[in-house]
Motif scaffolding. Sequence first.
Motif, PDB file in Angstrom:
ATOM      1  N   ALA A  25       0.828  -1.210   0.000  1.00  0.00           N
ATOM      2  CA  ALA A  25       0.000   0.000   0.000  1.00  0.00           C
ATOM      3  C   ALA A  25       0.859   1.256   0.000  1.00  0.00           C
ATOM      4  O   ALA A  25       0.555   2.238  -0.707  1.00  0.00           O
ATOM      5  N   TYR A  26       1.922   1.247   0.770  1.00  0.00           N
ATOM      6  CA  TYR A  26       2.835   2.396   0.830  1.00  0.00           C
ATOM      7  C   TYR A  26       3.450   2.673  -0.545  1.00  0.00           C
ATOM      8  O   TYR A  26       3.487   3.825  -1.005  1.00  0.00           O
ATOM      9  N   LEU A  27       3.922   1.636  -1.203  1.00  0.00           N
ATOM     10  CA  LEU A  27       4.567   1.816  -2.507  1.00  0.00           C
ATOM     11  C   LEU A  27       3.570   2.226  -3.581  1.00  0.00           C
ATOM     12  O   LEU A  27       3.894   3.017  -4.472  1.00  0.00           O
ATOM     13  N   GLN A  28       2.353   1.703  -3.503  1.00  0.00           N
ATOM     14  CA  GLN A  28       1.320   2.104  -4.460  1.00  0.00           C
ATOM     15  C   GLN A  28       0.974   3.581  -4.310  1.00  0.00           C
ATOM     16  O   GLN A  28       0.749   4.273  -5.308  1.00  0.00           O
ATOM     17  N   ARG A  29       0.947   4.055  -3.072  1.00  0.00           N
ATOM     18  CA  ARG A  29       0.688   5.491  -2.856  1.00  0.00           C
ATOM     19  C   ARG A  29       1.787   6.349  -3.466  1.00  0.00           C
ATOM     20  O   ARG A  29       1.550   7.497  -3.839  1.00  0.00           O
ATOM     21  N   ARG A  30       2.964   5.790  -3.578  1.00  0.00           N
ATOM     22  CA  ARG A  30       4.090   6.521  -4.174  1.00  0.00           C
ATOM     23  C   ARG A  30       4.173   6.333  -5.686  1.00  0.00           C
ATOM     24  O   ARG A  30       5.142   6.760  -6.318  1.00  0.00           O
ATOM     25  N   GLY A  31       3.165   5.689  -6.264  1.00  0.00           N
ATOM     26  CA  GLY A  31       3.075   5.586  -7.711  1.00  0.00           C
ATOM     27  C   GLY A  31       3.690   4.359  -8.340  1.00  0.00           C
ATOM     28  O   GLY A  31       3.778   4.269  -9.573  1.00  0.00           O
ATOM     29  N   HIS A  32       4.118   3.392  -7.540  1.00  0.00           N
ATOM     30  CA  HIS A  32       4.724   2.184  -8.086  1.00  0.00           C
ATOM     31  C   HIS A  32       3.665   1.152  -8.463  1.00  0.00           C
ATOM     32  O   HIS A  32       2.649   1.009  -7.774  1.00  0.00           O
TER      33      HIS A  32
END
Length: 215
Positions: A25-32
């Motif tokens: 979830a953290y990485l998805q929020r950063r656009g990954h």
Amino acid sequence: MSGRYLVIEGNDGTGKSTQVAMLAAYLQRRGHEVVVVEEPGSDDPDRSTPIANELRQLIKNGQLVRAPEINVMLFSLARRELWRDKIQPALQRGAVVLSGRNYLSTIAYQGYGEGVAEAEIIRLTRLCTAERYMQPDATVILTAPESLRRQRIGQRGQLGYVDAFESRTQQFQNVVNQAYQAIAAAYQIPLVSAVGPAEQVQQKILAKIGQQVVL
């Protein structure tokens, strides 16, 4: 391959699944783009393959008596499936791949725990995957007191079968715990305590990953 391959390791009940989900979830929020895989497989088609899931059913079934070497072969075959169909394609298109385990689990359980030579585990893993799989961009190992591990395993609910590894004796669990300590030292992998709120554990994981790779 331009993607990133991240692994969260540790004995059963250390919170790997929770931390993988939070990290995704953290990485998805950063656009990954994030691809989560489950070793040795799962019934989620986004995280596994049908063959890997069938192999997982065999691996986890504690009622099927088998030699430790058979366990290593089953795990290696499942990894071949996940590497070729999930991990490698995702890395090639630049995604971040998150896994709650990799071959270090087999070194801990089948190597230290069941007596299979580490060199043989590594040989079979290389045969079934690739050097890129053998060397993740970042790895952390979660640790937890035995009482906390057992509490978390118990909270999962009653399994419909005898789990081949969670049901092992306390002596076996102690060996696996010690194995992860030894693996961390041998492979220079940071240990992260899983004690405390999941958010605090996540921050420690992010800090350790940040020391190994830029995301």
